[in-house]
Every structure is written in structure tokens, then in C-alpha cells.
Design a protein around this motif. Structure first.
Motif, PDB file in Angstrom:
ATOM      1  N   THR A   3      15.784 -37.508  -4.360  1.00  0.00           N
ATOM      2  CA  THR A   3      15.294 -38.053  -3.347  1.00  0.00           C
ATOM      3  C   THR A   3      13.572 -37.451  -3.400  1.00  0.00           C
ATOM      4  O   THR A   3      12.906 -38.248  -2.608  1.00  0.00           O
ATOM      5  N   ASP A   4      13.966 -36.484  -3.473  1.00  0.00           N
ATOM      6  CA  ASP A   4      12.674 -35.226  -2.768  1.00  0.00           C
ATOM      7  C   ASP A   4      11.527 -35.260  -4.988  1.00  0.00           C
ATOM      8  O   ASP A   4      10.774 -34.864  -4.803  1.00  0.00           O
ATOM      9  N   GLY A   5      12.276 -36.930  -5.540  1.00  0.00           N
ATOM     10  CA  GLY A   5      11.810 -36.613  -6.827  1.00  0.00           C
ATOM     11  C   GLY A   5      12.173 -36.011  -8.001  1.00  0.00           C
ATOM     12  O   GLY A   5      11.280 -36.202  -9.436  1.00  0.00           O
ATOM     13  N   LYS A   6      13.107 -35.240  -8.391  1.00  0.00           N
ATOM     14  CA  LYS A   6      13.174 -34.994  -9.452  1.00  0.00           C
ATOM     15  C   LYS A   6      14.271 -35.693 -10.427  1.00  0.00           C
ATOM     16  O   LYS A   6      14.554 -37.002  -9.576  1.00  0.00           O
ATOM     17  N   LYS A   7      13.668 -35.417 -11.535  1.00  0.00           N
ATOM     18  CA  LYS A   7      14.083 -36.458 -12.824  1.00  0.00           C
ATOM     19  C   LYS A   7      15.825 -36.519 -12.398  1.00  0.00           C
ATOM     20  O   LYS A   7      16.361 -35.274 -12.241  1.00  0.00           O
ATOM     21  N   VAL A  18      31.284 -32.195  -2.546  1.00  0.00           N
ATOM     22  CA  VAL A  18      30.346 -32.556  -1.233  1.00  0.00           C
ATOM     23  C   VAL A  18      29.129 -31.633  -0.880  1.00  0.00           C
ATOM     24  O   VAL A  18      27.923 -32.312  -0.919  1.00  0.00           O
ATOM     25  N   ILE A  19      28.766 -30.447  -0.920  1.00  0.00           N
ATOM     26  CA  ILE A  19      28.094 -29.541  -0.754  1.00  0.00           C
ATOM     27  C   ILE A  19      27.038 -30.132  -2.233  1.00  0.00           C
ATOM     28  O   ILE A  19      26.267 -30.250  -2.250  1.00  0.00           O
ATOM     29  N   LEU A  47      23.534 -31.757  -2.162  1.00  0.00           N
ATOM     30  CA  LEU A  47      22.318 -30.906  -2.412  1.00  0.00           C
ATOM     31  C   LEU A  47      21.621 -31.188  -4.236  1.00  0.00           C
ATOM     32  O   LEU A  47      20.527 -31.868  -3.673  1.00  0.00           O
ATOM     33  N   ARG A  48      22.467 -32.549  -4.648  1.00  0.00           N
ATOM     34  CA  ARG A  48      22.096 -32.887  -6.027  1.00  0.00           C
ATOM     35  C   ARG A  48      21.259 -33.903  -5.449  1.00  0.00           C
ATOM     36  O   ARG A  48      20.118 -34.854  -5.666  1.00  0.00           O
ATOM     37  N   ALA A  64      23.767 -38.758  -8.245  1.00  0.00           N
ATOM     38  CA  ALA A  64      24.493 -37.422  -8.338  1.00  0.00           C
ATOM     39  C   ALA A  64      25.535 -37.186  -8.152  1.00  0.00           C
ATOM     40  O   ALA A  64      26.187 -36.169  -9.522  1.00  0.00           O
ATOM     41  N   MET A  65      26.938 -38.285  -8.198  1.00  0.00           N
ATOM     42  CA  MET A  65      28.294 -38.024  -8.015  1.00  0.00           C
ATOM     43  C   MET A  65      28.217 -38.235 -10.309  1.00  0.00           C
ATOM     44  O   MET A  65      29.371 -37.819 -10.422  1.00  0.00           O
TER      45      MET A  65
END
Length: 64
Positions: free
Chosen positions: A31-35, A20-21, A25-26, A49-50
Motif C-alpha cells: 500500500t506504500d507503493g512497493k513493487k 499474520v505479522i 507487513l507485506r 501478499a498472501m
């Protein structure tokens, strides 16, 4: 695209709380813009992410 099953994620990260963590985190990174790592595109960052974790595209290192 459907959500990966819980067992697919737990095959990669055996502890459900660590899983879950890792997913949360992913999601924050996405949402912060990472590829995105996976090639399948979905607007939902939770699914992305999943999928990345379940497919093994994203390797999670858990500190003990």
C-alpha cells in the motif's frame, strides 16, 4: 484469483502469529507503493501478499 489457503502459508511460516505479522507487513509495503513480486495482478493487497508468501516468491526471515 482466490486467497491462498492457510495451510499453504503455514508451510512457509510454521507459526500462525508470525504468518499474520508477515502478511500485514507485506500489505503495508504494497500500500506504500512497493513493487509486487508475483506476476498475478489483483487490486487486493491482502491477496497479493498472501500469494507471494504461499508461492515462495517472498522469503520471510523470522527472528527468534
Amino acid at each position: 484469483m482466490k486467497f491462498p489457503s492457510r495451510t499453504e502459508i503455514l508451510d512457509r511460516i510454521p507459526n500462525k502469529y508470525d504468518a499474520v505479522i508477515a502478511v500485514s507487513l507485506r500489505v503495508k509495503m504494497l500500500t506504500d507503493g512497493k513493487k509486487r513480486i508475483c506476476e498475478e495482478y489483483d487490486d487486493n493487497p491482502i491477496k497479493t501478499a498472501m500469494t507471494e508468501i504461499a508461492s515462495g516468491a517472498l522469503v520471510v526471515d523470522i527472528e527468534k
